[in-house]
Design a protein around this motif. Structure first.
Motif, PDB file in Angstrom:
ATOM      1  N   ARG A  42       0.812  -1.216   0.000  1.00 40.51           N
ATOM      2  CA  ARG A  42       0.000   0.000   0.000  1.00 40.51           C
ATOM      3  C   ARG A  42       0.846   1.267   0.000  1.00 40.51           C
ATOM      4  N   TYR A  43       1.815   1.335   0.887  1.00 41.25           N
ATOM      5  CA  TYR A  43       2.579   2.576   1.033  1.00 41.25           C
ATOM      6  C   TYR A  43       3.868   2.586   0.223  1.00 41.25           C
ATOM      7  N   GLY A  44       4.376   1.433  -0.118  1.00 46.06           N
ATOM      8  CA  GLY A  44       5.601   1.383  -0.912  1.00 46.06           C
ATOM      9  C   GLY A  44       5.338   1.400  -2.402  1.00 46.06           C
ATOM     10  N   PHE A  45       4.264   0.713  -2.812  1.00 51.23           N
ATOM     11  CA  PHE A  45       3.992   0.592  -4.241  1.00 51.23           C
ATOM     12  C   PHE A  45       2.634   1.161  -4.644  1.00 51.23           C
ATOM     13  N   ASP A  46       1.909   1.730  -3.703  1.00 52.33           N
ATOM     14  CA  ASP A  46       0.585   2.313  -3.954  1.00 52.33           C
ATOM     15  C   ASP A  46      -0.383   1.297  -4.569  1.00 52.33           C
ATOM     16  N   ILE A  47      -0.309   0.067  -4.054  1.00 53.04           N
ATOM     17  CA  ILE A  47      -1.196  -1.007  -4.503  1.00 53.04           C
ATOM     18  C   ILE A  47      -2.049  -1.437  -3.314  1.00 53.04           C
ATOM     19  N   GLY A  48      -3.343  -1.264  -3.438  1.00 51.12           N
ATOM     20  CA  GLY A  48      -4.255  -1.722  -2.393  1.00 51.12           C
ATOM     21  C   GLY A  48      -4.877  -3.044  -2.798  1.00 51.12           C
ATOM     22  N   ASN A  49      -4.956  -3.963  -1.891  1.00 49.96           N
ATOM     23  CA  ASN A  49      -5.529  -5.273  -2.183  1.00 49.96           C
ATOM     24  C   ASN A  49      -6.556  -5.600  -1.109  1.00 49.96           C
ATOM     25  N   ILE A  50      -7.829  -5.358  -1.424  1.00 52.48           N
ATOM     26  CA  ILE A  50      -8.916  -5.573  -0.461  1.00 52.48           C
ATOM     27  C   ILE A  50      -9.032  -7.054  -0.104  1.00 52.48           C
ATOM     28  N   ALA A  51      -8.868  -7.922  -1.086  1.00 51.70           N
ATOM     29  CA  ALA A  51      -8.997  -9.365  -0.815  1.00 51.70           C
ATOM     30  C   ALA A  51      -7.942  -9.824   0.194  1.00 51.70           C
ATOM     31  N   LEU A  52      -6.737  -9.332   0.069  1.00 52.29           N
ATOM     32  CA  LEU A  52      -5.683  -9.694   1.012  1.00 52.29           C
ATOM     33  C   LEU A  52      -5.999  -9.165   2.406  1.00 52.29           C
ATOM     34  N   GLN A  53      -6.497  -7.941   2.472  1.00 53.44           N
ATOM     35  CA  GLN A  53      -6.852  -7.368   3.770  1.00 53.44           C
ATOM     36  C   GLN A  53      -7.988  -8.146   4.427  1.00 53.44           C
ATOM     37  N   GLU A  54      -8.990  -8.527   3.640  1.00 55.78           N
ATOM     38  CA  GLU A  54     -10.097  -9.310   4.202  1.00 55.78           C
ATOM     39  C   GLU A  54      -9.638 -10.693   4.625  1.00 55.78           C
ATOM     40  N   SER A  55      -8.742 -11.297   3.852  1.00 55.57           N
ATOM     41  CA  SER A  55      -8.256 -12.624   4.239  1.00 55.57           C
ATOM     42  C   SER A  55      -7.503 -12.552   5.559  1.00 55.57           C
ATOM     43  N   LEU A  56      -6.820 -11.448   5.805  1.00 57.34           N
ATOM     44  CA  LEU A  56      -6.134 -11.293   7.088  1.00 57.34           C
ATOM     45  C   LEU A  56      -7.130 -11.138   8.232  1.00 57.34           C
ATOM     46  N   THR A  57      -8.261 -10.505   7.955  1.00 58.63           N
ATOM     47  CA  THR A  57      -9.307 -10.396   8.972  1.00 58.63           C
ATOM     48  C   THR A  57      -9.847 -11.775   9.344  1.00 58.63           C
ATOM     49  N   TYR A  58     -10.088 -12.609   8.332  1.00 56.38           N
ATOM     50  CA  TYR A  58     -10.571 -13.962   8.599  1.00 56.38           C
ATOM     51  C   TYR A  58      -9.496 -14.809   9.274  1.00 56.38           C
ATOM     52  N   LEU A  59      -8.262 -14.618   8.882  1.00 54.23           N
ATOM     53  CA  LEU A  59      -7.162 -15.335   9.525  1.00 54.23           C
ATOM     54  C   LEU A  59      -7.060 -14.951  10.997  1.00 54.23           C
ATOM     55  N   HIS A  60      -7.241 -13.678  11.277  1.00 61.37           N
ATOM     56  CA  HIS A  60      -7.211 -13.222  12.668  1.00 61.37           C
ATOM     57  C   HIS A  60      -8.341 -13.866  13.468  1.00 61.37           C
ATOM     58  N   GLY A  61      -9.536 -13.911  12.891  1.00 60.83           N
ATOM     59  CA  GLY A  61     -10.664 -14.554  13.571  1.00 60.83           C
ATOM     60  C   GLY A  61     -10.415 -16.030  13.811  1.00 60.83           C
ATOM     61  N   GLY A  62      -9.891 -16.712  12.800  1.00 59.69           N
ATOM     62  CA  GLY A  62      -9.579 -18.130  12.952  1.00 59.69           C
ATOM     63  C   GLY A  62      -8.505 -18.370  13.990  1.00 59.69           C
ATOM     64  N   LEU A  63      -7.487 -17.543  13.961  1.00 56.29           N
ATOM     65  CA  LEU A  63      -6.413 -17.640  14.956  1.00 56.29           C
ATOM     66  C   LEU A  63      -6.962 -17.456  16.359  1.00 56.29           C
TER      67      LEU A  63
END
Length: 135
Positions: A42-63
């Motif tokens: 996001r901050y280094g290459f100005d690329i936002g990836n919503i799917a990756l961010q959401e997958s981290l949310t689900y990973l956090h919940g699973g964890l």
């Protein structure tokens, strides 16, 4: 069930929960690496990836769901109770039993009951079945 069989079941469940808990530690590492990736993209290459961010949310919940059972089995969960440490092991067992029966289980039942409508609505509104022409 005999006492010996119950003890065997308890030992098996504890071993299973411990294995799951130790394995979930690797999910924490994966979560941290994923967050670093999101920030760098996001901050280094100005690329936002919503799917990756959401997958981290689900990973956090699973964890969280996997690790909470391990923490409970190891009796390492956080307690804000001044009196608990002064109780005998039998008194602590009573506090644990009553807390589970009257606090933990009712909350679990309430969350389950209150989420049924939401889960049913979300599951069936996004479900698309193939028509006869597509089959």
């Amino acid at each position: 069930m005999t006492k010996q069989r119950l003890l065997h079941c308890q030992q098996w469940l504890t071993a299973f929960t411990t294995a799951i808990g130790r394995g979930s530690a690797w999910l924490a590492l994966l979560l941290v690496l994923g967050m670093v990736l999101v920030v760098v993209l996001r901050y280094g290459f100005d690329i936002g990836n919503i799917a990756l961010q959401e997958s981290l949310t689900y990973l956090h919940g699973g964890l969280f769901m996997l690790a909470i059972a391990y923490t409970l089995a190891e009796d390492e969960h956080v307690r804000v109770d001044v009196l608990y440490q002064r109780f005998s092991p039998r008194g602590q067992a009573w506090v644990n039993l009553l807390g589970t029966l009257f606090l933990l289980l009712p909350i679990c039942v309430a969350i389950f009951w209150l989420s049924l409508d939401y889960v049913a609505t979300v599951s069936y509104t996004h479900l698309t079945l193939p028509t006869n022409r597509e089959v």
